[in-house]
Design a protein around this motif. Structure first.
Motif, PDB file in Angstrom:
ATOM      1  N   MET A 165       0.841  -1.192   0.000  1.00  0.00           N
ATOM      2  CA  MET A 165       0.000   0.000   0.000  1.00  0.00           C
ATOM      3  C   MET A 165       0.877   1.242   0.000  1.00  0.00           C
ATOM      4  SD  MET A 165      -3.239   1.076   2.274  1.00  0.00           S
ATOM      5  CE  MET A 165      -2.578   0.890   3.890  1.00  0.00           C
ATOM      6  N   PHE A 179       3.678 -11.529   7.717  1.00  0.00           N
ATOM      7  CA  PHE A 179       3.511 -12.351   6.521  1.00  0.00           C
ATOM      8  C   PHE A 179       3.657 -11.599   5.211  1.00  0.00           C
ATOM      9  CE2 PHE A 179      -0.901 -11.013   7.357  1.00  0.00           C
ATOM     10  CZ  PHE A 179      -1.327 -10.657   6.092  1.00  0.00           C
ATOM     11  N   HIS A 193       4.937  -5.126   2.001  1.00  0.00           N
ATOM     12  CA  HIS A 193       4.372  -4.521   0.802  1.00  0.00           C
ATOM     13  C   HIS A 193       5.064  -3.193   0.511  1.00  0.00           C
ATOM     14  CE1 HIS A 193       1.196  -7.521   1.554  1.00  0.00           C
ATOM     15  NE2 HIS A 193       1.322  -7.165   2.807  1.00  0.00           N
ATOM     16  N   THR A 207       2.348  -6.395   6.954  1.00  0.00           N
ATOM     17  CA  THR A 207       1.157  -6.993   7.551  1.00  0.00           C
ATOM     18  C   THR A 207       1.544  -8.153   8.465  1.00  0.00           C
ATOM     19  OG1 THR A 207       0.941  -8.173   5.452  1.00  0.00           O
ATOM     20  CG2 THR A 207      -0.533  -6.324   5.828  1.00  0.00           C
ATOM     21  N   THR A 226      10.267 -16.564  -7.143  1.00  0.00           N
ATOM     22  CA  THR A 226       9.888 -15.307  -6.493  1.00  0.00           C
ATOM     23  C   THR A 226       9.311 -15.551  -5.101  1.00  0.00           C
ATOM     24  OG1 THR A 226       9.373 -14.496  -8.682  1.00  0.00           O
ATOM     25  CG2 THR A 226       8.518 -13.223  -6.834  1.00  0.00           C
ATOM     26  N   PHE A 227       9.800 -14.776  -4.140  1.00  0.00           N
ATOM     27  CA  PHE A 227       9.217 -14.851  -2.799  1.00  0.00           C
ATOM     28  C   PHE A 227       7.988 -13.954  -2.776  1.00  0.00           C
ATOM     29  CE2 PHE A 227      13.626 -15.970  -2.254  1.00  0.00           C
ATOM     30  CZ  PHE A 227      13.590 -17.000  -1.337  1.00  0.00           C
ATOM     31  N   ARG A 228       6.885 -14.511  -2.349  1.00  0.00           N
ATOM     32  CA  ARG A 228       5.634 -13.763  -2.355  1.00  0.00           C
ATOM     33  C   ARG A 228       4.983 -13.854  -0.990  1.00  0.00           C
ATOM     34  NH1 ARG A 228       4.183 -10.765  -6.930  1.00  0.00           N
ATOM     35  NH2 ARG A 228       4.767 -11.855  -8.825  1.00  0.00           N
ATOM     36  N   PRO A 229       4.186 -12.873  -0.652  1.00  0.00           N
ATOM     37  CA  PRO A 229       3.389 -13.018   0.549  1.00  0.00           C
ATOM     38  C   PRO A 229       2.329 -14.105   0.317  1.00  0.00           C
ATOM     39  CG  PRO A 229       3.389 -10.741  -0.269  1.00  0.00           C
ATOM     40  CD  PRO A 229       3.962 -11.597  -1.339  1.00  0.00           C
ATOM     41  N   PRO A 230       1.830 -14.726   1.353  1.00  0.00           N
ATOM     42  CA  PRO A 230       2.240 -14.569   2.738  1.00  0.00           C
ATOM     43  C   PRO A 230       3.427 -15.467   3.072  1.00  0.00           C
ATOM     44  CG  PRO A 230       0.361 -16.040   2.613  1.00  0.00           C
ATOM     45  CD  PRO A 230       0.632 -15.581   1.202  1.00  0.00           C
ATOM     46  N   PRO A 279       0.958 -19.313   5.404  1.00  0.00           N
ATOM     47  CA  PRO A 279      -0.447 -19.087   5.057  1.00  0.00           C
ATOM     48  C   PRO A 279      -1.215 -18.336   6.151  1.00  0.00           C
ATOM     49  CG  PRO A 279       0.202 -21.302   4.457  1.00  0.00           C
ATOM     50  CD  PRO A 279       1.345 -20.727   5.230  1.00  0.00           C
ATOM     51  N   VAL A 280      -2.086 -17.446   5.719  1.00  0.00           N
ATOM     52  CA  VAL A 280      -2.923 -16.693   6.657  1.00  0.00           C
ATOM     53  C   VAL A 280      -4.382 -16.878   6.276  1.00  0.00           C
ATOM     54  CG1 VAL A 280      -1.265 -14.927   7.306  1.00  0.00           C
ATOM     55  CG2 VAL A 280      -2.637 -14.621   5.250  1.00  0.00           C
ATOM     56  N   GLU A 326      -4.571 -22.706   0.390  1.00  0.00           N
ATOM     57  CA  GLU A 326      -3.934 -24.008   0.502  1.00  0.00           C
ATOM     58  C   GLU A 326      -4.841 -25.042  -0.176  1.00  0.00           C
ATOM     59  OE1 GLU A 326      -1.514 -23.890   4.589  1.00  0.00           O
ATOM     60  OE2 GLU A 326      -3.656 -23.860   4.888  1.00  0.00           O
ATOM     61  N   ARG A 366       2.849  -6.755  -8.951  1.00  0.00           N
ATOM     62  CA  ARG A 366       2.307  -6.838  -7.588  1.00  0.00           C
ATOM     63  C   ARG A 366       1.407  -5.629  -7.402  1.00  0.00           C
ATOM     64  NH1 ARG A 366       7.422  -4.623  -6.725  1.00  0.00           N
ATOM     65  NH2 ARG A 366       7.119  -2.552  -5.851  1.00  0.00           N
ATOM     66  N   PHE A 390      -2.177  -4.283  -0.965  1.00  0.00           N
ATOM     67  CA  PHE A 390      -2.788  -5.253  -0.077  1.00  0.00           C
ATOM     68  C   PHE A 390      -4.270  -4.975   0.183  1.00  0.00           C
ATOM     69  CE2 PHE A 390      -3.633  -7.426   3.972  1.00  0.00           C
ATOM     70  CZ  PHE A 390      -3.378  -8.717   3.540  1.00  0.00           C
ATOM     71  N   VAL A 410     -10.298 -20.812   5.791  1.00  0.00           N
ATOM     72  CA  VAL A 410      -9.316 -21.328   4.837  1.00  0.00           C
ATOM     73  C   VAL A 410      -8.182 -20.314   4.755  1.00  0.00           C
ATOM     74  CG1 VAL A 410      -9.001 -21.820   2.385  1.00  0.00           C
ATOM     75  CG2 VAL A 410     -11.055 -22.611   3.585  1.00  0.00           C
ATOM     76  N   ARG A 411      -7.006 -20.783   4.443  1.00  0.00           N
ATOM     77  CA  ARG A 411      -5.871 -19.859   4.434  1.00  0.00           C
ATOM     78  C   ARG A 411      -5.328 -19.586   3.031  1.00  0.00           C
ATOM     79  NH1 ARG A 411      -2.034 -21.782   9.318  1.00  0.00           N
ATOM     80  NH2 ARG A 411      -1.798 -23.599   7.984  1.00  0.00           N
ATOM     81  N   MET A 412      -4.886 -18.363   2.882  1.00  0.00           N
ATOM     82  CA  MET A 412      -4.235 -17.964   1.632  1.00  0.00           C
ATOM     83  C   MET A 412      -2.813 -18.495   1.633  1.00  0.00           C
ATOM     84  SD  MET A 412      -3.439 -14.201   0.056  1.00  0.00           S
ATOM     85  CE  MET A 412      -2.834 -13.382   1.518  1.00  0.00           C
ATOM     86  N   LEU A 413      -2.454 -19.108   0.529  1.00  0.00           N
ATOM     87  CA  LEU A 413      -1.115 -19.674   0.414  1.00  0.00           C
ATOM     88  C   LEU A 413      -0.154 -18.714  -0.274  1.00  0.00           C
ATOM     89  CD1 LEU A 413       0.872 -22.080   0.508  1.00  0.00           C
ATOM     90  CD2 LEU A 413      -0.118 -22.861  -1.642  1.00  0.00           C
ATOM     91  N   ARG A 414      -0.662 -18.046  -1.298  1.00  0.00           N
ATOM     92  CA  ARG A 414       0.238 -17.201  -2.090  1.00  0.00           C
ATOM     93  C   ARG A 414      -0.583 -16.161  -2.825  1.00  0.00           C
ATOM     94  NH1 ARG A 414       5.616 -18.056  -4.157  1.00  0.00           N
ATOM     95  NH2 ARG A 414       5.958 -17.036  -6.164  1.00  0.00           N
ATOM     96  N   MET A 415      -0.053 -14.972  -2.918  1.00  0.00           N
ATOM     97  CA  MET A 415      -0.695 -13.941  -3.725  1.00  0.00           C
ATOM     98  C   MET A 415       0.327 -13.412  -4.728  1.00  0.00           C
ATOM     99  SD  MET A 415      -0.851 -10.976  -0.774  1.00  0.00           S
ATOM    100  CE  MET A 415      -0.533  -9.469  -1.671  1.00  0.00           C
TER     101      MET A 415
END
Ligand SMILES: Cc1cc2nc3c(=O)[nH]c(=O)nc-3n(C[C@H](O)[C@H](O)[C@H](O)COP(=O)(O)OP(=O)(O)OC[C@H]3O[C@@H](n4cnc5c(N)ncnc54)[C@H](O)[C@@H]3O)c2cc1C
Ligand SMILES: NC(=O)c1ccc[n+]([C@@H]2O[C@H](COP(=O)([O-])OP(=O)(O)OC[C@H]3O[C@@H](n4cnc5c(N)ncnc54)[C@H](O)[C@@H]3O)[C@@H](O)[C@H]2O)c1
Ligand SMILES: Cc1cc2nc3c(=O)[nH]c(=O)nc-3n(C[C@H](O)[C@H](O)[C@H](O)COP(=O)(O)O)c2cc1C
Ligand SMILES: [Zn+2]
Lengths: 90, 994, 415, 191
Positions: free
Chosen positions: A1, B246, B249, B255, B580-584, B587-588, C264, C306, C309, C329-334
């Motif tokens: 952001m 995680f 940005h 975050t 590439t390293f990406r968030p998170p 896992p969140v 995931e 990218r 957020f 449920v969890r986010m694995l990658r964005m």
């Protein structure tokens, strides 16, 4: 952001702002005198550089001012912000 | 309940006074407060925790943190179930229930483990090479593929827990509370900076938790506690535990997901930090040898951590296999915990004698120049095969010996956790000396410290952390002094030997599997196959082999995989690079990212000042923009149609009343108000007399209708505009942008009055009588107060603005009143109107009434490709001035013949109500693609006229009045319709002018 | 070597040592009959159809990174053809027809899964738009139906169809032939098939200049040297403006970040594709088990792959609004891609003022579904120096004449 | 005729059972300040006479520094380089608008009474900063948000003006009326 430095309010979160595209597009003085191609250019053609970009932002949740930003579209780094029509316009 | 056979008698950071019970795969076990699910499972001697994704190989716990790929379990059941929880990061609690996600009929006897026998068929990319024939079978193949994929199961009910967001600002954010992070935080805090220190673990200390290393003359735990105590003393320091940083940005926005406990399950910290110190530590990496995935093969540092933190010794007879110094500590820890260490196998030919001596002193045989080539046992490690090795990766291993053991602790070296640095855009570089990627140049205001920065010794980590903390505070303008460093023991280090893929007895393509990504069953042979097939870029290898695709995102095996790739390509690791390293980072939950903004808080419901009246009157509501507007007011037994019929007829016959407060309202004032509005509106604004109203269209610069409304001239230099409900904010912003960016020389001020003024519309032949009855300070007669004009007045004792405008075609008044009084006025009108059977109506009736008059709704009868000319409003376009959008109307496509134009439609049978949206065609039954000449934009039953009516856009429509065309009614049926002018009711406009 | 279950078995016996390269990695030649710039799905498909249907085999695809690494490799893979305007609908439908036999045609399983796509309607206007679009689709011979909220509840039990939710679901359109495909496989499948026909696929070869001789194209400069060509087709998605400026022409294109994320992997829980415009989110479950979710476009121009957020937060809220059961449920990658957006949200597949130079761009947030069709018409355009009927309306001229194909207007959802 | 005097702000339905004063949590109280009049003023402060005229009419100066307020008979908040909000709780508040309008009319300014369109929430207590931080990206640390300062921003999903009182203890939050119900729900939920 992104963190955007409103020339009036100071540094604020991106979510307070709205984006207005390329800065410096001026409305033709006499649209009727333009060819269709020239008019289309004004309507639709915008710079879309990979790199430094001068663009308009509006502090829509803040002072509601439009102002200019020079931002790098690849790194998102902001080189500076400037007021429109004022003396700080670069 | 099983006994905790692997629990040591003393030690650890667990609270033995608080025993906990939990259940795994239907069996009951015990553990202690302070355990993780993983440590408790290991304490109970549970080895087999899951099956792998593709090959269904038995798998055990391998790590102790975010890198764990195997122990991915389902927690709980019902609404509170949590899929894919990493046992190493789940704090044990009483009553916890966990299940393996794979293995059928049971974890021990998994029918699909036949896949392992055909492991070679399931090589990288096998999906892409098969399941193609016959084509129509794909659906079955796919169903099968889907069933066998996936890890956990999603809950089947909504989430019972809550989540919240929290914004925070700080000077220095320190990620990781290991020795480096603690020193950084301390240095920054002492300088007066605002500091946030976040660590994902339940307590600060990082890898020192549970350690008995002396720091500054006292045990590590005490040192940690002292530092944390000091930090907590500062007002401006916040120490967050159970908090995973995680995402890193843009613009130093970071975050953090914090586990809270209670019904507030998790909190999202949205931190804007001026400086960030990344002290994330390092991940130990495994080595790739045959069957290196057998339950009981673990990371050496994890073994140490289980012993020291949780007082769990995961095996009784262990072998340690390493290519570097750090695992020697593991051997010592094992011996100290009472395990037999059959051998310490070190690939390096020679190692500092001090280190070797210390291990040998406790009776552990050290085998220098040896490697572990294979593991025996299936459901659990039974032994290892050890061979002498001379450092040549291409050599075949021979002269092997077998050593019996139930635990193999492995260390392949360390990978600094460069994740956040890299997410932040930072470069990483391959360090030729330390054989790992280290953070290089930062692109944001961040720096790395400690083992995350490639520093291995404790002393270096402390110093690096302190320096980073000082530098960060100074960058924020604080006068930071350097805290003194605690004294720690320093040792000589023998460099690591780069070893990734361990030579086997057979070549790497045919030897037993050497795993790189345990979760996705990616092996050395897969990487080699990918290269052979041309998938050579590291990103292709990742996607083709699924290396690093799993829920650990390659924290365990990725770098080893890249090194194997480099070796296969014959290229240096540096040139292969990483993915590439990406968030998170880990896992969140969706829930924590969404925060409070779900359910009724998903989006604000905007309500008019009269809203509660509508609610109590039983209105059905419609979403219009963010507003809730009454859609219709059903009486008992009425449905939409009957209610609307009643509302329409009541309005046409006597009085209807509408809450029109949602209209956008803009006050325009200033010296140049006329000049400004002339440029905006197509009509001649300056010609309007004060007190007069006009219908105004707003066009985009593309000439298309953008919004409409009524404008009223309040004074020489003052106008009042209304906009559509949905367009209010957009129109104000649009006008403001023209003023500020294009015409700054114009002195005009715009103020939104949308909320200030409520608008009540009273329509119908008796509306004038109603207002008169209420007591109105002005003469409401047709002559004194004509159509399309405005007056200030007092009505029922309240100051109001009265407008004689009509969106229904009836005699009508729009009343603007201060919102503070709107509800009262509305009630007053309702009371006084009883004798006229005043009828409240909603948006649906409003739509019917206006459609009967042929008035368009922007956004319904237009769609962004409609010009005023298409709507038949050409007369509104001033010839002798410029206005926004005018030039566009002269473009070839806007002046061409055959544009779609607004028309009315009547069903030939006089009964069929067309479907809104229905396409119009000339020739029913024509072959596809059937040419379409337009579509129905609005369509209603008009009870007032006794037949259905519709508005439509039809190509060349205005010159086709009287022609017959057809509307498709879905499902193949067709209605015949006649094109007519779009005004159905009172075409002479007599009623509204009354 | 033909891919099949048999070849898998046979190769397993030899420890997979004998698989041939899926495509060669040749050195660029000095000159080609035609160059395709951009090794995404569209560029590779273009090359494939040039070779297959137009006999142009002396073709190279130039890719600055690795093939499929652009938007092709980062999209939510929704494939549908239920567009509103006839011009768009017919183009996407052509693509749909190619999808339907693509795995067999390429001998590469692109895992095209026709599991249906629902476009939800939350407001009365949404429902009008849905009706309008479905009606148009049917007349254009494209399968489409309107689904009521009651049917939705039955078909997608996990969906929040509560009438009291913030934006209750009133209904949906459904295209049953629509679905998803395996994004990487699309790029790789086209690459392998094109390579078989003699096309050179040249990776790590960035075009740095476009050389013209007066009004005509003569070749390009690249990081691997200059390459001559009579015809050059540019299909570089988010980088269209960058390439256009090399050629000295301007395009009405803006590049924006568009983000997506995956959960995931889960056991099958959603067997169709759900998209919503009002509650902005779209979701499907991949064959591997992850929920694949698309977020909104970031408003600002960006080339960084990218985005912001908060955009992800909004998407999460939208998904939970539609599927409350996914909250845990969890986010694995964005990640993000760079999408090329034209003013009317429709592509440009066009000749340019430079002879022999063609552009294919502007697919914005929704061009994956068009991959085969776009390649097919672009190949035709390059080979014949003349657009195909299907892409005639998608020329650059329309911005001058005003004949935009405004999918923004009513079709709304653009993915 | 309906007795209009008993309606003070028309928000009664909105505050419901809680009344005008409500304990949101152990550490935050909320009060709806309906009696305060709110005037929106727009004009060019660079214009000769405007500021003096405004100062005369209001009895205090307009703040010209961004994010500043001035205190006096009224509280005047800076909203933008040509926009202010006058919060007035003086006995003759109802007439201030007229007075101001008259005083400024020749200076090309625009004055609008927006009291009915905006709701002023007064939040007090030790937990206010933390509460606001849940929904607002502004920095409420005393170093960053000084007593008497104001700022416009978003709170949850509503646009707001936030002002810290002179004592540095309580915050005023001004929100548009149609969003007030939402914002109250959010505040109750978040507190
Ligand atoms: C998050 C996201 C979700 C999406 N979801 C969907 C969806 O669900 N359905 C759908 O239909 N579409 C979707 N899209 C859009 C879709 O991905 C694209 O429209 C489509 O993939 C474009 O394909 P392409 O081959 O034109 O572009 P790309 O795949 O981007 O290929 C262009 C290639 O050109 C290369 N290139 C650029 N500059 C140069 C140069 N100077 N020299 C050489 N090569 C160069 C790039 O490296 C790149 O590989 C989505 C996009 C994103 C980002
Ligand atoms: N070769 C070796 O001998 C070797 C190698 C590595 C480390 N070590 C030792 O380990 C210690 C390293 O100290 P350190 O401070 O650099 O690291 P550390 O591992 O002690 O601490 C890092 C902390 O950061 C936390 N963390 C990581 N990522 C996080 C995230 N995204 N969000 C929240 N928390 C996160 C970890 O959980 C951990 O608590 C030293 O004692 C060093 O000697 C030795
Ligand atoms: C449809 C789809 C499914 C994906 N599934 C996964 C997944 O299961 N695991 C994973 O790590 N990444 C997955 N990704 C994301 C990729 O790892 C990667 O982030 C994306 O292709 C963008 O590339 P980049 O992150 O390397 O820039 C998926 C991507 C797409 C487009
Ligand atoms: Zn501002």
């Amino acid at each position: 952001m992104l963190l955007i430095d409103c020339p009036w309010c100071g540094e604020r979160a991106e979510t307070e702002f709205s984006y207005g595209g390329e800065a410096g597009i001026t409305r033709p003085k006499d649209p009727a005198a333009l060819s269709d191609a020239e008019w289309a250019d004004y309507l639709f053609m915008r710079n879309n550089p990979k790199g430094a970009h001068r663009e308009l932002w509006n502090h829509s949740q803040g002072c509601r001012r439009w102002f200019g930003i020079e931002r790098d579209t690849l790194t998102y780094r902001i080189a500076g912000t400037f007021r429109l029509h004022g003396k700080d316009e670069g | 309940m099983a006994r905790q056979t692997n629990r040591l008698g003393s030690g650890g950071r667990i609270d033995r006074s608080r025993p906990l019970r939990f259940r795994f795969n239907g069996r009951d076990y015990g553990g202690y407060e302070g355990d993780t699910l993983a440590s408790a499972l290991l304490a109970n001697g549970v080895r087999l925790v899951n099956r792998s994704f593709k090959l269904h190989r038995p798998r055990g716990i391998i790590g102790c943190g975010a890198e764990e790929p195997n122990a991915i379990l389902q927690l709980g059941s019902g609404a509170g179930t949590l899929p894919n929880q990493r046992a190493t990061q789940v704090s044990l609690y009483d009553g916890l229930e966990a299940r393996s996600t794979r293995g059928w009929p049971s974890l021990r006897f998994d029918a699909s483990s036949v896949n392992d026998l055909f492991g070679r068929v399931f090589s990288a990319g096998f999906y892409y090479k098969t399941f193609m024939f016959p084509q129509r079978w794909w659906d079955y193949y796919e169903a099968f593929i889907r069933r066998s994929a996936g890890l956990g199961v999603a809950p089947d009910r909504p989430d019972p827990d809550r989540y919240e967001h929290r914004n925070a600002h700080c000077d220095v954010l320190v990620v990781g509370a290991g020795p480096a992070g603690l020193m950084a935080a301390l240095a920054a805090a002492r300088s007066g900076a605002r500091v946030i220190l976040a660590d994902q673990q339940r307590e600060p200390g990082g890898s020192l938790v549970g350690s008995d290393l002396p720091i500054g003359g006292r045990p590590a735990d005490e040192w940690i506690a002292a530092v944390v105590d000091e930090l907590r003393e500062f007002d401006d320091v916040r120490v967050l535990t159970h908090s995973i940083v995680f995402g890193y940005h843009d613009h130093n926005f970071v975050t953090i997901a914090q586990e809270c406990g209670g019904d507030m399950r998790e909190r999202l910290w949205r931190v804007r930090a001026r400086q960030v110190v990344l002290a994330q530590g390092a991940f130990e990496r495994p080595l790739a040898f045959c069957n290196n995935d057998r339950p009981g093969v673990m990371l050496a540092s994890a073994v140490s951590a289980y012993i020291k933190r949780y007082a769990v010794c995961p095996g009784r007879r262990a072998v340690v296999f390493t290519n570097n110094d750090s695992a020697y500590q593991c051997a010592l820890d094992l011996a100290h915990a009472g395990a037999t260490v059959g051998a310490l196998v070190d690939s390096r030919g020679s190692v500092s004698s001090e280190l070797t001596d210390r291990v040998e002193a406790v009776g552990i045989p050290v085998l220098h120049g040896h490697i572990v080539t294979d593991v025996r046992g299936r459901l659990s490690v039974g032994g290892v095969r050890v061979a002498r090795w001379n450092g040549d990766t291409d050599a075949r291993a021979d002269n092997s010996i077998d050593i019996r053991c139930d635990l193999l602790a492995v260390s392949g070296g360390w990978n600094p956790a460069v994740h956040l640095h890299s997410q932040a855009g930072g470069a990483i570089a391959w360090d030729e000396r330390r054989h790992c990627f280290v953070p290089a140049e930062s692109r944001q205001a961040n720096r790395s410290a400690g083992s995350g920065n490639g520093r291995w010794s404790l002393a270096d980590c402390l110093r690096d952390g302190r320096d980073a903390g000082v530098a960060a505070a100074r960058s924020c303008g604080f006068d930071a002094a350097e805290p003194e460093l605690p004294v720690v023991e320093e040792r000589d280090e023998t460099p690591l030997q780069p070893l990734w893929r361990v030579p086997a007895a057979r070549d790497p393509d045919s030897c037993p599997k050497q795993f790189l990504d345990f979760q996705n069953d990616t092996c050395v042979a897969d990487v080699r196959l990918a290269v052979r097939e041309g998938y050579r870029n590291v990103e292709h290898v990742k996607r083709y082999t699924a290396l690093g695709f799993g829920t650990d995102q390659g924290k365990l095996g990725n770098i080893t995989g890249m090194a194997v790739l480099a070796e296969t390509l014959g290229a240096p690791v540096a040139s292969v690079g990483t993915t590439t390293f990406r968030p998170p980072f880990t896992p969140v939950s969706f829930g924590v990212c969404a925060g409070e903004g779900v359910g009724e808080l998903y989006d604000p419901v905007r309500k008019t000042a009269i809203h509660e009246w509508h609610v109590s009157a039983g209105a059905a509501f419609e979403n219009v923009g963010q507003w809730h507007r009454p859609w219709y007011f059903p009486r008992a037994g009425e449905d939409l149609n009957s209610a609307v019929a009643r509302e329409c007829l009541a309005t046409r016959r006597s009085i209807g009343i509408l809450d029109a407060s949602t209209l956008g309202k803009i006050d325009v004032q200033g010296r140049d108000a006329v000049a400004f509005l002339e440029r905006i509106y197509p009509h001649k604004v300056g010609r309007m007399a004060v007190g007069r109203c006009a219908y105004g269209l707003m066009l985009g610069e593309d000439g298309m209708v953008m919004d409409d409304g009524v404008m009223t001239r309040l004074g020489d230099r003052r106008y009042y505009l209304t906009t559509t409900t949905g367009g209010a904010a957009r129109v104000l912003a649009w006008l403001e942008s023209w003023l500020q960016t294009e015409w700054p020389d114009l002195e005009v001020y715009l103020t939104s009055l949308t909320d200030q003024l409520s608008t009540i519309s009273v329509a119908g032949p008796n509306s004038r009588r109603l207002l008169e009855k209420l007591g109105c300070s002005i003469d409401l007669s047709r002559e004194q107060f004509p159509f399309m004009s405005m007056r200030q007045a007092d009505l029922a004792g309240l100051p109001v603005q009265l407008f004689r405008v009509s969106f229904s075609g009836e005699l009508a008044f729009e009343i603007n009143v201060d919102s503070a009084h709107a509800l009262a006025l509305w009630q007053t009108l309702m009371d006084a109107g009883r004798e006229f059977e005043i009828t409240p109506y909603g948006t649906e009736t409003m739509h019917v009434l206006r459609a009967e008059k042929g008035f368009v709704i922007v956004g319904q009868d237009t769609d962004g490709s409609v010009t005023p000319i298409d709507l038949g409003l050409e007369r509104m376009l001033a010839k002798d001035k410029d206005f926004l959008g005018k030039r566009s109307l002269a473009r070839p496509d806007c002046v061409r013949e055959g544009r779609k134009q607004l028309v009315g439609l009547l069903s030939a049978d006089g009964r069929t109500v067309l479907r809104e949206g229905a396409q119009l065609i000339e020739e029913p039954g024509a072959a596809h693609p059937v040419p379409m000449i337009g579509h129905v934009t609005s369509s209603y039953m008009s009870d007032c006229l006794g037949h259905p009516i519709a508005l439509a856009l039809v190509a060349g429509g205005r010159s086709r009045h009287g022609e017959t065309i057809h509307a498709s009614l879905g499902a193949g049926s067709i209605a015949t319709v006649t094109i007519v002018p779009p005004v159905f009711y009172d075409p002479q406009n007599e009623r509204q002018h009354d | 070597m033909k891919y099949s279950a048999l070849s898998l078995l046979r190769n397993a016996l030899s420890h997979n040592r004998n698989w041939p390269e899926a495509w060669r990695s040749p050195k660029p030649k000095k000159k080609y009959d035609a160059l395709v710039i951009g090794g995404g799905g569209h560029g590779l498909a273009t090359a494939y159809y040039l070779a297959r249907d137009h006999g142009m085999k002396d073709v190279a695809v130039l890719e600055k990174g690795w093939i499929g690494g652009g938007n092709t490799g980062r999209n939510t893979t929704i494939v549908r053809s239920n567009y509103l305007w006839t011009e768009a609908a017919l183009l996407y439908e052509k693509s749909m027809q190619l999808w339907e036999g693509l795995s067999q045609d390429l001998n590469y399983n692109v895992m095209f899964s026709q599991r249906g796509v629902y476009n939800l309607g939350h407001t009365l206007q949404d429902m009008r738009d849905i009706e309008r679009r479905v009606s148009a689709n049917r007349l254009n011979g494209i399968d489409a139906e309107v689904v009521t909220a009651v049917q939705l509840k039955k078909n997608i039990p996990q969906l929040n169809t509560s009438p009291t939710s913030r934006y209750p679901i009133l209904g949906a359109s459904l295209q049953r032939r629509a679905g998803v495909a395996r994004h990487d496989a699309v790029a790789w499948g086209f690459a392998r098939a094109a390579d078989r026909l003699g096309v050179d696929i040249i990776q790590q070869c960035e075009v740095t200049g476009i050389r013209r001789d007066g009004d005509g194209i003569i070749g390009v400069d690249t990081t691997r040297g200059a390459i001559d060509a009579d015809r050059v087709g540019v299909v570089v998605a988010g980088h269209a403006s960058v390439l256009a400026s090399m050629a000295g022409i301007r395009l009405p294109i803006q590049s924006h970040p568009l983000q997506a994320f995956v959960s995931e992997p889960l056991k099958p829980v959603l067997d169709t594709v759900v998209m919503s415009n009002a509650v902005h989110g779209y979701i499907s479950q991949s064959d591997k088990g992850e929920l694949v979710i698309g977020a909104g476009i970031d408003a600002y121009n960006g080339y960084a792959q990218r985005g912001s957020f908060p955009t992800i937060e909004h998407a999460m809220q939208a998904i939970i609004e539609l599927f409350p059961i996914f909250s845990r449920v969890r986010m694995l990658r964005m990640w993000g891609g760079i999408v090329d957006v034209a003013p009317d949200a429709c592509p440009i597949i066009s000749k340019t003022p430079v002879n022999g130079l063609y552009f294919n761009c502007g697919w914005g947030t929704g061009g994956f579904k068009a991959t085969p069709g776009s390649g097919w018409v672009f190949a035709h355009t390059i080979a014949n120096d003349e657009p195909h009927e299907l892409n005639r309306a998608f020329d650059l001229q329309r911005f001058e004449s005003g004949a935009l194909i405004d999918e923004h207007g009513a079709a709304a959802v653009a993915h | 005729m309906t007795d209009l005097s008993q309606r003070r702000h028309g928000l009664e339905t909105l505050v419901g059972a809680h009344g005008d004063r409500e304990q949101l949590s152990a550490t935050v109280t909320l009060e709806i300040r309906a009696a305060v009049r709110q005037l929106n003023l727009r004009g060019d402060p660079g214009k000769a006479g405007l500021r003096t005229a405004a100062e005369e009419a209001l009895g205090q100066a307009l703040p010209v520094q961004p994010n500043a307020t001035t205190a006096g008979p009224h509280t005047i908040c800076w909203l933008g380089p040509d926009e202010w909000l006058v919060l007035s709780a003086t006995p003759d508040a109802a007439n201030v608008a007229t007075a101001l309008e008259q005083a400024l009319s020749k200076h090309g300014a625009a004055v609008n009474d927006v009291s009915g369109g905006q709701v002023l929430l007064h939040l007090a207590g030790s937990g206010v900063r933390d509460l606001l931080a849940k929904g607002c990206t502004l920095d409420f640390h005393p170093r960053a948000f000084a007593p008497g300062a104001c700022a416009q921003s978003g709170l949850a999903k509503a646009n707001v003006l936030i002002r810290l009182d002179e004592d540095g203890e309580a915050f005023d939050v001004v929100v548009r009326r149609s969003f007030a119900d939402y914002l109250l729900r959010w505040l109750r939920h978040a507190a």
